[in-house]
Design a protein around this motif. Sequence first.
Motif, PDB file in Angstrom:
ATOM      1  N   PHE A   1     -63.613  80.037  75.045  1.00  0.00           N
ATOM      2  CA  PHE A   1     -64.414  79.189  74.156  1.00  0.00           C
ATOM      3  C   PHE A   1     -64.597  77.780  74.733  1.00  0.00           C
ATOM      4  O   PHE A   1     -65.457  77.028  74.284  1.00  0.00           O
ATOM      5  CB  PHE A   1     -63.774  79.105  72.764  1.00  0.00           C
ATOM      6  N   PHE A   2     -63.788  77.424  75.711  1.00  0.00           N
ATOM      7  CA  PHE A   2     -63.961  76.126  76.376  1.00  0.00           C
ATOM      8  C   PHE A   2     -64.916  76.224  77.568  1.00  0.00           C
ATOM      9  O   PHE A   2     -65.330  75.212  78.108  1.00  0.00           O
ATOM     10  CB  PHE A   2     -62.607  75.597  76.863  1.00  0.00           C
ATOM     11  N   THR A   3     -65.240  77.451  77.975  1.00  0.00           N
ATOM     12  CA  THR A   3     -66.034  77.623  79.198  1.00  0.00           C
ATOM     13  C   THR A   3     -67.195  78.589  78.967  1.00  0.00           C
ATOM     14  O   THR A   3     -68.208  78.217  78.392  1.00  0.00           O
ATOM     15  CB  THR A   3     -65.122  78.127  80.345  1.00  0.00           C
ATOM     16  N   THR A   4     -67.036  79.817  79.391  1.00  0.00           N
ATOM     17  CA  THR A   4     -68.148  80.775  79.393  1.00  0.00           C
ATOM     18  C   THR A   4     -68.666  81.125  78.004  1.00  0.00           C
ATOM     19  O   THR A   4     -69.831  81.502  77.855  1.00  0.00           O
ATOM     20  CB  THR A   4     -67.723  82.080  80.100  1.00  0.00           C
ATOM     21  N   ASP A   5     -67.823  81.029  76.982  1.00  0.00           N
ATOM     22  CA  ASP A   5     -68.240  81.394  75.626  1.00  0.00           C
ATOM     23  C   ASP A   5     -68.474  80.186  74.730  1.00  0.00           C
ATOM     24  O   ASP A   5     -68.491  80.311  73.503  1.00  0.00           O
ATOM     25  CB  ASP A   5     -67.192  82.316  74.984  1.00  0.00           C
ATOM     26  N   LYS A   6     -68.683  79.025  75.333  1.00  0.00           N
ATOM     27  CA  LYS A   6     -68.883  77.809  74.553  1.00  0.00           C
ATOM     28  C   LYS A   6     -70.078  77.948  73.606  1.00  0.00           C
ATOM     29  O   LYS A   6     -70.089  77.410  72.496  1.00  0.00           O
ATOM     30  CB  LYS A   6     -69.104  76.624  75.508  1.00  0.00           C
ATOM     31  N   ASN A   7     -71.077  78.696  74.055  1.00  0.00           N
ATOM     32  CA  ASN A   7     -72.279  78.874  73.232  1.00  0.00           C
ATOM     33  C   ASN A   7     -72.036  79.777  72.027  1.00  0.00           C
ATOM     34  O   ASN A   7     -72.906  79.910  71.163  1.00  0.00           O
ATOM     35  CB  ASN A   7     -73.430  79.448  74.071  1.00  0.00           C
ATOM     36  N   PHE A   8     -70.858  80.412  71.961  1.00  0.00           N
ATOM     37  CA  PHE A   8     -70.535  81.256  70.811  1.00  0.00           C
ATOM     38  C   PHE A   8     -69.745  80.508  69.733  1.00  0.00           C
ATOM     39  O   PHE A   8     -69.365  81.113  68.729  1.00  0.00           O
ATOM     40  CB  PHE A   8     -69.738  82.485  71.255  1.00  0.00           C
ATOM     41  N   LEU A   9     -69.502  79.221  69.931  1.00  0.00           N
ATOM     42  CA  LEU A   9     -68.824  78.448  68.886  1.00  0.00           C
ATOM     43  C   LEU A   9     -69.715  78.406  67.644  1.00  0.00           C
ATOM     44  O   LEU A   9     -70.904  78.103  67.736  1.00  0.00           O
ATOM     45  CB  LEU A   9     -68.532  77.028  69.371  1.00  0.00           C
ATOM     46  N   PRO A  10     -69.172  78.695  66.449  1.00  0.00           N
ATOM     47  CA  PRO A  10     -69.995  78.720  65.239  1.00  0.00           C
ATOM     48  C   PRO A  10     -70.617  77.364  64.929  1.00  0.00           C
ATOM     49  O   PRO A  10     -70.018  76.311  65.183  1.00  0.00           O
ATOM     50  CB  PRO A  10     -68.999  79.121  64.146  1.00  0.00           C
ATOM     51  N   VAL A  11     -71.814  77.398  64.378  1.00  0.00           N
ATOM     52  CA  VAL A  11     -72.507  76.182  63.942  1.00  0.00           C
ATOM     53  C   VAL A  11     -71.819  75.665  62.678  1.00  0.00           C
ATOM     54  O   VAL A  11     -71.361  76.445  61.844  1.00  0.00           O
ATOM     55  CB  VAL A  11     -73.991  76.489  63.663  1.00  0.00           C
ATOM     56  N   MET A  12     -71.773  74.346  62.522  1.00  0.00           N
ATOM     57  CA  MET A  12     -71.058  73.745  61.383  1.00  0.00           C
ATOM     58  C   MET A  12     -72.007  73.548  60.206  1.00  0.00           C
ATOM     59  O   MET A  12     -72.299  72.426  59.790  1.00  0.00           O
ATOM     60  CB  MET A  12     -70.445  72.405  61.804  1.00  0.00           C
ATOM     61  N   ASP A  13     -72.467  74.652  59.618  1.00  0.00           N
ATOM     62  CA  ASP A  13     -73.493  74.540  58.583  1.00  0.00           C
ATOM     63  C   ASP A  13     -73.225  75.388  57.344  1.00  0.00           C
ATOM     64  O   ASP A  13     -74.076  75.510  56.480  1.00  0.00           O
ATOM     65  CB  ASP A  13     -74.865  74.922  59.171  1.00  0.00           C
ATOM     66  N   HIS A  14     -72.013  75.975  57.225  1.00  0.00           N
ATOM     67  CA  HIS A  14     -71.754  76.885  56.105  1.00  0.00           C
ATOM     68  C   HIS A  14     -70.250  77.100  55.996  1.00  0.00           C
ATOM     69  O   HIS A  14     -69.552  77.116  57.015  1.00  0.00           O
ATOM     70  CB  HIS A  14     -72.466  78.227  56.364  1.00  0.00           C
ATOM     71  N   VAL A  15     -69.749  77.313  54.769  1.00  0.00           N
ATOM     72  CA  VAL A  15     -68.303  77.504  54.589  1.00  0.00           C
ATOM     73  C   VAL A  15     -67.774  78.658  55.435  1.00  0.00           C
ATOM     74  O   VAL A  15     -66.653  78.593  55.950  1.00  0.00           O
ATOM     75  CB  VAL A  15     -67.933  77.739  53.108  1.00  0.00           C
ATOM     76  N   ASP A  16     -68.566  79.718  55.566  1.00  0.00           N
ATOM     77  CA  ASP A  16     -68.096  80.887  56.313  1.00  0.00           C
ATOM     78  C   ASP A  16     -68.048  80.649  57.817  1.00  0.00           C
ATOM     79  O   ASP A  16     -67.472  81.449  58.546  1.00  0.00           O
ATOM     80  CB  ASP A  16     -69.005  82.099  56.043  1.00  0.00           C
ATOM     81  N   ARG A  17     -68.674  79.572  58.291  1.00  0.00           N
ATOM     82  CA  ARG A  17     -68.635  79.253  59.716  1.00  0.00           C
ATOM     83  C   ARG A  17     -67.716  78.055  60.003  1.00  0.00           C
ATOM     84  O   ARG A  17     -67.039  78.024  61.028  1.00  0.00           O
ATOM     85  CB  ARG A  17     -70.048  78.998  60.243  1.00  0.00           C
ATOM     86  N   ASN A  18     -67.696  77.090  59.095  1.00  0.00           N
ATOM     87  CA  ASN A  18     -66.836  75.923  59.318  1.00  0.00           C
ATOM     88  C   ASN A  18     -65.355  76.283  59.364  1.00  0.00           C
ATOM     89  O   ASN A  18     -64.569  75.613  60.034  1.00  0.00           O
ATOM     90  CB  ASN A  18     -67.077  74.856  58.250  1.00  0.00           C
ATOM     91  N   MET A  19     -64.982  77.364  58.667  1.00  0.00           N
ATOM     92  CA  MET A  19     -63.562  77.728  58.651  1.00  0.00           C
ATOM     93  C   MET A  19     -63.048  78.071  60.057  1.00  0.00           C
ATOM     94  O   MET A  19     -61.846  78.077  60.287  1.00  0.00           O
ATOM     95  CB  MET A  19     -63.301  78.887  57.682  1.00  0.00           C
ATOM     96  N   PHE A  20     -63.960  78.346  61.003  1.00  0.00           N
ATOM     97  CA  PHE A  20     -63.549  78.629  62.383  1.00  0.00           C
ATOM     98  C   PHE A  20     -62.623  77.540  62.918  1.00  0.00           C
ATOM     99  O   PHE A  20     -61.688  77.817  63.691  1.00  0.00           O
ATOM    100  CB  PHE A  20     -64.776  78.749  63.296  1.00  0.00           C
ATOM    101  N   GLY A  21     -62.860  76.294  62.512  1.00  0.00           N
ATOM    102  CA  GLY A  21     -62.052  75.180  63.012  1.00  0.00           C
ATOM    103  C   GLY A  21     -60.571  75.332  62.763  1.00  0.00           C
ATOM    104  O   GLY A  21     -59.746  74.736  63.469  1.00  0.00           O
ATOM    105  N   SER A  22     -60.203  76.155  61.772  1.00  0.00           N
ATOM    106  CA  SER A  22     -58.778  76.358  61.505  1.00  0.00           C
ATOM    107  C   SER A  22     -58.079  77.050  62.672  1.00  0.00           C
ATOM    108  O   SER A  22     -56.870  76.878  62.861  1.00  0.00           O
ATOM    109  CB  SER A  22     -58.590  77.177  60.222  1.00  0.00           C
ATOM    110  N   LEU A  23     -58.829  77.824  63.463  1.00  0.00           N
ATOM    111  CA  LEU A  23     -58.213  78.556  64.580  1.00  0.00           C
ATOM    112  C   LEU A  23     -57.802  77.628  65.726  1.00  0.00           C
ATOM    113  O   LEU A  23     -56.624  77.634  66.132  1.00  0.00           O
ATOM    114  CB  LEU A  23     -59.152  79.661  65.055  1.00  0.00           C
ATOM    115  N   PRO A  24     -58.696  76.797  66.273  1.00  0.00           N
ATOM    116  CA  PRO A  24     -58.215  75.857  67.291  1.00  0.00           C
ATOM    117  C   PRO A  24     -57.162  74.895  66.749  1.00  0.00           C
ATOM    118  O   PRO A  24     -56.256  74.489  67.488  1.00  0.00           O
ATOM    119  CB  PRO A  24     -59.483  75.121  67.751  1.00  0.00           C
TER     120      PRO A  24
END
Length: 353
Positions: A77-100
Motif C-alpha cells: 500500500f506504500f508502493t505498487t498498490d498505493k492507487n488502491f487506497l480507499p477514497v475518504m468520502d464515505h463511512v464504509d471507506r474511511n474506516m480503512f484508516g483504522s488498519l494502518p
Amino acid sequence: MLQTKRTIDTPLLINFPAGSAPKEIGKRLGNLFAKGKHNGKTLGYAETFTWNGALKYAEAAKDNELLLPLKTGFESFFTTDKNFLPVMDHVDRNMFGSLPLTLYLITKDERYREMGKPYADSQWEVPEDASISAKSWAEKGYSWQTRLWIDDMYMITIIQMHAYRATGDMKYVERAAKEMAMYLDELQRLNGLFYHAPDVPYFWGRGNGWMAAGMAEVLRFLPESSPYYSRIIQGFQTMMASLKKYQTEEGMWRQLVDKPDCWIETSGSAMFAYAFIMGVKYGWLPVKEYGEAARRAWLGMVTYINPDGKVREVCVGTNKKNDMQYYYDRRRNTGDYHGQASYLWCTVALLEE
C-alpha cells in the motif's frame, strides 16, 4: 496522556475446554486470513476489520510468526498498490484508516500514522461538493458522513478511537461520543435494541452488533466526566439487558434479534459476545450474570467454525430495506469476512489484560 481503565479478571472468561480456547481459535482464524488477504485491490470494510482483528490477536497472543506476514502484506500500500487506497468520502471507506493505525500502535512506525490519521480527520472536514444534508450535519458538530444507519456507529467510532490512541488527542473521543449519543437518541427503541435506520423498523442482528461493539469501543476511552458518558453507558446497559433476554439456549442470536423463527446468525452473535466480554472486563456489566452469558456465547460460537477455520451462517453485506422478509431471505455465507472479523475481536477481548 491516554485514558486507561482497569479490567476485571474472571475465571468465567479464562478457562475454556480444549479446542475452544481463544488462543487456539485466534491462531486458526488469523493464519487463515494471513494466507488469503489483500492482493492488488481496494479493501472492503469487512476485510479491513478482519485484518485488524488478526493483527490485534497476534499482538495479544505475542504471536510474532503470525504478525510478520500481516505486516509485510500491507507494505504494497506504500508502493505498487498505493492507487488502491480507499477514497475518504464515505463511512464504509474511511474506516480503512483504522488498519494502518493498528499497525502504528503495534510497531510505532510513523508511516502508518501518517497514512491512517487523515481518514479520521476527513470525517469532520466537509468537502466543497458535499450534499446539503451532509453540510447540515456538519453545522451541528457531527460528521458530514452521518446517514443514521446503525452500521455507522462502528465505522465512525473505530477510526476515531484509533486516531485517539495514536495521537492522545481527546477531540477524537469527544466527537465520536457526541455522534454516538445522537444515534442512540435517534435509533434506540425502548427495548434497548436499534432499528436499522429511522425508516426501517427491524432489529437486524449484525446492525445491532455494529452498535454494541461501537459503544464498547467508545466507553473504553470516554472519561466519566464527559457530557456524553451517562447517555452512552445507559444505552449500552439497556441494550445488553435486552440481548441477554433474546440469547438462545446455545448462546447465539438470530438474524432478526426478536424473531424466534429467524435463523441463527454468527457475525452479529460474535459482536454481541464481544460487547458482553468488554462489559464484564471493564465493569460496565455485572460480572457473574454477564460473564456466564458471554461464556455461553463463546462456546456456542465456536461450534459454527468449520475444520478449515471458516465461520458459517454469516449474513452477506446488507443494505437497509423496509421489508421484513428481505432480512429473512438474506444469503448465508461461510468464511465471509463479516464473521471472521468479529470472531477475531472476541479472541482479542478474551486475551487482553
